[in-house]
Motif scaffolding. Structure first.
Motif, PDB file in Angstrom:
ATOM      1  N   ARG A 145     -13.325  -7.764 -29.198  1.00  0.00           N
ATOM      2  CA  ARG A 145     -11.946  -8.049 -28.793  1.00  0.00           C
ATOM      3  C   ARG A 145     -11.018  -6.897 -29.166  1.00  0.00           C
ATOM      4  O   ARG A 145     -10.116  -6.527 -28.405  1.00  0.00           O
ATOM      5  N   LEU A 146     -11.227  -6.332 -30.344  1.00  0.00           N
ATOM      6  CA  LEU A 146     -10.405  -5.200 -30.760  1.00  0.00           C
ATOM      7  C   LEU A 146     -10.660  -3.986 -29.874  1.00  0.00           C
ATOM      8  O   LEU A 146      -9.718  -3.247 -29.522  1.00  0.00           O
ATOM      9  N   ARG A 147     -11.905  -3.778 -29.511  1.00  0.00           N
ATOM     10  CA  ARG A 147     -12.237  -2.665 -28.614  1.00  0.00           C
ATOM     11  C   ARG A 147     -11.479  -2.809 -27.287  1.00  0.00           C
ATOM     12  O   ARG A 147     -10.930  -1.842 -26.753  1.00  0.00           O
ATOM     13  N   LEU A 148     -11.439  -4.037 -26.777  1.00  0.00           N
ATOM     14  CA  LEU A 148     -10.729  -4.290 -25.523  1.00  0.00           C
ATOM     15  C   LEU A 148      -9.233  -4.028 -25.695  1.00  0.00           C
ATOM     16  O   LEU A 148      -8.593  -3.435 -24.816  1.00  0.00           O
ATOM     17  N   LEU A 149      -8.667  -4.449 -26.825  1.00  0.00           N
ATOM     18  CA  LEU A 149      -7.248  -4.194 -27.074  1.00  0.00           C
ATOM     19  C   LEU A 149      -6.960  -2.692 -27.135  1.00  0.00           C
ATOM     20  O   LEU A 149      -5.919  -2.233 -26.654  1.00  0.00           O
ATOM     21  N   LEU A 150      -7.874  -1.932 -27.722  1.00  0.00           N
ATOM     22  CA  LEU A 150      -7.706  -0.483 -27.775  1.00  0.00           C
ATOM     23  C   LEU A 150      -7.653   0.101 -26.366  1.00  0.00           C
ATOM     24  O   LEU A 150      -6.776   0.914 -26.051  1.00  0.00           O
TER      25      LEU A 150
END
Length: 333
Positions: A145-150
């Motif tokens: 999820r954090l990767r997607l936010l990045l």
């Protein structure tokens, strides 16, 4: 750096400084593949960049552009063996780092601004992370999820996403796995990416529902070490002196055996540059150096805490490019 007149002037200045360093090191040419060094010298494509005393060329075949009779050629230290053989250059091959690393230590104002923008983008992702549902998810799921936010935030390249929970927070290099995140867990969360060519990392510590016993006391030591390291950042101070300032706080608290050896490193076009805030690095800090300050404590089998912020060395000391460490944030879900 080459898209506007000012950028062209900066690039010309950089290349002139590099050529002077090449002359001092008796290096006749540099051959670089896409990398931070490649971008530092204005590389834009996917081939090689050849810099000599007279020319700078991007090409798929660098050999013809290396001066005839060249004795020493600097190459990217990450270049693959097959690439080195394919160069077919009859000269001594040496790491280009010896020429370029000292010149990349001190950033120009435009570069500091670029790192500041990247740092703000990284920290914005962690601000969004506080609103996510963590309870019941796995480390791996939250890292995704954090990767997607990045990526949604304009990150060109995701360099690192770390999520560790509970006992895994005591492992410095723990890769996100299948552990389920539960109430009472401490969380170490950090993101590192590249925006507009420049890198930055931000790292924060959370707790789910409530912190583990004794965790807040240990975390307060990390925050104090972080403040001490920032206070030690000033022109002429050495990188190892900054690390020593952080370590002195940790040792004074009784956690000395569990302190991370390094308190940070430089960032810029690369996510792991010099100077390195650790024993043995006597690099004197100068205005324009940009650091990721990241003291940490790791208590085996229990928990750990690491806070990562980006700061620039100025004539007056450290200038934070992120908002700095915060009191422990307790996630309610």
């Amino acid at each position: 750096m080459t898209g506007d007149p000012e950028g062209g002037a900066r690039l010309a200045e950089v290349r002139a400084a590099v050529r002077a360093a090449m002359a001092g090191s008796e290096v006749d040419a540099l051959v670089l593949r896409p990398s931070p060094d490649f971008r530092f010298l204005g590389g834009r494509g996917g081939g090689f960049l050849v810099l000599t005393m007279d020319t700078a060329v991007e090409t798929a075949d660098p050999a013809p552009y290396v001066p005839e009779g060249a004795r020493r050629v600097g190459v990217d230290p990450e270049m693959r063996v097959r690439e080195l053989f394919a160069l077919a250059i009859e000269a001594e091959l040496v790491p280009a780092t010896a020429v370029l690393a000292p010149l990349r230590l001190r950033k120009r104002p435009a570069e500091v601004e670029a790192v500041a923008a990247a740092a703000g983008a990284a920290e914005a992702v962690l601000a969004q992370a506080r609103e996510l549902a963590w309870f019941g998810a796995t480390e791996r799921e939250m890292a995704a999820r954090l990767r997607l936010l990045l990526l949604e935030g304009g990150c060109e390249e995701v360099l690192s996403v770390r999520v560790s929970a509970g006992e895994h927070t005591a492992r410095p290099a723990h890769p996100p796995g299948g552990r389920v995140i539960n109430p009472g867990d401490a969380l170490l969360v950090s993101v590192c990416g590249r925006w507009d060519g420049y890198c930055a990392e931000a790292g924060r510590v959370f707790a789910v529902a409530e912190p583990p016993e004794d965790f807040e006391a240990m975390y307060s030591v990390v925050l104090a070490a972080h403040r001490a390291a920032l206070a030690a950042v000033r022109p002429s101070a050495t990188a190892e002196a900054v690390a020593a300032a952080a370590r002195a706080v940790i040792e004074g608290s009784g956690y000395g055996h569990f302190a991370a050896r390094s308190a940070g490193r430089g960032v810029g076009l690369g996510h792991d540059e010099g100077p390195r805030l650790r024993p043995g690095d006597d690099t004197a800090l100068e205005p324009g150096m940009v650091l990721c300050v990241e003291p940490a404590i790791y208590v085996p089998d229990l928990f750990g805490a690491r806070v990562a912020d980006v700061a620039a060395c100025t004539a007056h000391g450290a200038a934070l490019l992120t908002s700095g460490p915060h009191p422990l944030h307790v996630l309610d879900r």
